[in-house]
Design an enzyme around this catalytic site. Sequence first.
Site, short mmCIF file in Angstrom:
data_model
loop_
_atom_site.label_atom_id
_atom_site.label_comp_id
_atom_site.label_asym_id
_atom_site.label_seq_id
_atom_site.Cartn_x
_atom_site.Cartn_y
_atom_site.Cartn_z
N GLY A 1 0.76 -1.24 0.00
CA GLY A 1 0.00 0.00 0.00
C GLY A 1 0.79 1.29 0.00
N GLU B 1 4.13 -6.67 1.68
CA GLU B 1 3.60 -7.03 0.36
C GLU B 1 3.57 -5.81 -0.57
OE1 GLU B 1 -0.31 -8.42 1.33
OE2 GLU B 1 0.40 -10.29 2.22
N PRO B 2 4.72 -5.26 -0.93
CA PRO B 2 4.72 -4.07 -1.78
C PRO B 2 4.41 -4.40 -3.23
CG PRO B 2 6.97 -4.81 -1.42
CD PRO B 2 6.09 -5.74 -0.63
N GLY B 3 3.59 -3.61 -3.85
CA GLY B 3 3.30 -3.78 -5.28
C GLY B 3 3.71 -2.53 -6.01
N CYS C 1 -14.52 3.33 -28.12
CA CYS C 1 -15.82 3.97 -28.23
C CYS C 1 -16.46 4.18 -26.86
CB CYS C 1 -16.72 3.14 -29.13
SG CYS C 1 -15.94 2.80 -30.70
N GLU C 2 -15.86 4.99 -26.03
CA GLU C 2 -16.38 5.35 -24.71
C GLU C 2 -15.90 6.76 -24.42
OE1 GLU C 2 -17.45 3.20 -21.91
OE2 GLU C 2 -17.19 1.23 -22.83
N TYR D 1 -0.24 -1.61 -12.19
CA TYR D 1 -1.66 -1.55 -12.54
C TYR D 1 -1.85 -0.92 -13.92
CZ TYR D 1 -1.62 -2.66 -7.63
OH TYR D 1 -1.34 -3.26 -6.43
N ARG E 1 -6.19 3.15 -15.45
CA ARG E 1 -6.17 3.91 -14.20
C ARG E 1 -6.78 5.31 -14.31
NH1 ARG E 1 -2.32 5.59 -11.86
NH2 ARG E 1 -3.10 5.38 -9.75
N TYR F 1 -9.90 5.23 -11.76
CA TYR F 1 -9.66 5.86 -10.45
C TYR F 1 -9.55 7.38 -10.53
CZ TYR F 1 -7.86 1.09 -9.59
OH TYR F 1 -7.67 -0.26 -9.52
C1 LIG Z 1 -2.94 -5.13 -3.87
C2 LIG Z 1 -2.41 -5.72 -2.63
C3 LIG Z 1 -1.11 -5.42 -2.21
C4 LIG Z 1 -0.21 -4.45 -2.93
O1 LIG Z 1 -0.69 -3.16 -2.85
P1 LIG Z 1 0.22 -1.95 -3.41
O2 LIG Z 1 -0.56 -0.76 -3.11
O3 LIG Z 1 0.41 -2.16 -4.86
O4 LIG Z 1 1.50 -2.00 -2.66
C5 LIG Z 1 -0.63 -6.06 -1.09
N1 LIG Z 1 -1.40 -6.95 -0.40
C6 LIG Z 1 -2.66 -7.26 -0.77
C7 LIG Z 1 -3.44 -8.22 0.03
C8 LIG Z 1 -3.21 -6.65 -1.89
O5 LIG Z 1 -4.46 -6.93 -2.25
#
Ligand SMILES: *Cc1c(COP(=O)(O)O)cnc(C)c1O
Length: 426
Positions: free
Chosen positions: A246, A280-282, A349-350, A378, A319, A323
């Site tokens: 997050g 859990e970094p994304g 077409c939107e 994303y 995105r 969002y």
């Molecule tokens: C999407 C998600 C993440 C990663 O979130 P980021 O904002 O991309 O870091 C981590 N854990 C869980 C359970 C998620 O659903």
Amino acid sequence: MTDPARPAEAFGRRGGWLHAEAVPVAQIADEVGTPVYIYSATALTQAFDALDAAFGGSRHLLCYSIKANMNLAVVRTLVARGAGVDVTSRGELFRALRAGADPSRIVYSGVGKRDDEIAAALEIGIKLFNVECRQELRRIDAVAGSQGRLAPVAFRVNPDVDPQTHPYISTGLRTSKFGIPISEAVDAYAEAKALENVRVIGVDCHIGSQLTKLEPFGDALARVRDLVLELRAAGHGIEVIDVGGGLGVVYDDEVPPTAAEYGAIVIDAVGGLDCEIVVEPGRSLTANAGIFVTRVLYEKDNGDKHFVIVDGAMNDLIRPTLYQAYQAIEPVGPPNPETRVVDVVGPVCESGDFLAQQRELPVVGRSDLLAVRSAGAYGFAMASQYNGRPRAAEVLVRGDRFAIVRKRESLEDLVRGESIPEDLLT
Ligand SMILES: *Cc1c(COP(=O)(O)O)cnc(C)c1O
């Protein structure tokens, strides 16, 4: 001179032209075509190393949240640095393994795991299931029992804090579908303890994405810490605290916490509990390691609005419309000093098909290339074939070399798996 502590920007200008590391973006666009996603391997490893360093000497594991960018080469780049992977489906588990992830460094999150998904994860021996409801816990127990295995589990607890981000990516409020209310956790853990085929090893929490303030993390982590102490008092062996992902990134003028600030707040809250910390970094690893490059097809004026029509669209990068997200856009060539306020729109077409609205950009013309920043997370991961549009190519750059890491889809790819059952048509 390159200062190793301040390496050259992943996407910077040389001689006026935008480069991906040392490769001219225009060269990639010419050779690979547009639209195209371009990722910087160096930026990926730097983002990983910075976050890893932020957790310093504390026992920790960064499990890359693969949903942000699932390209095998991207995942491999991070896994090669020591990342584990956070998956939310059997398909993501498949991808993580294909990319070379070590099963003992895979955590499985997600609000609706099927039996076959649970079975597949158990068979390879993942590190942890983050359980999102009590019924799921019973299914995991049953599937593990049928395999004669013991499933390592944590409950995803919902601490009921407002992460102050976009509602679609807020997950830690009591009203969200995720996790179990933290107030029910003690009961749920007691139930888990009584089951034969699960082993309770941790507590998990993920409150949302693109978090630009530290306070919600701090509030959530304080509640998690209190829970861990309460669970231990009740006799549970809690060894792992999964703090979710997050951490926000800079798209525009946000000032998200630095990796170091984020690491410090986590360690401050839960570092003293003698647990392994899973993160859990994304987005924070991939967003600014990627750009999306598209070519101008047409320009069009309708009275007081000016449209720049490009060959990339909402099916490639959703995105902005999903969002209402801002992503910076710039010309790939030397920017024209003259600017104009435009909508950058795609061919779909939107009316919701836009990459930017009312944006002041250097004046561009037909065939010019535009780069959309912060597209490494994303972006392609959420792409579709809507409007009969083959999905874009993906390219990975390191230094002065690049490789296509996903081919542009062909027209045949658009109809793969489809058939026409002639006998049903008459
Ligand atoms: C999407 C998600 C993440 C990663 O979130 P980021 O904002 O991309 O870091 C981590 N854990 C869980 C359970 C998620 O659903």
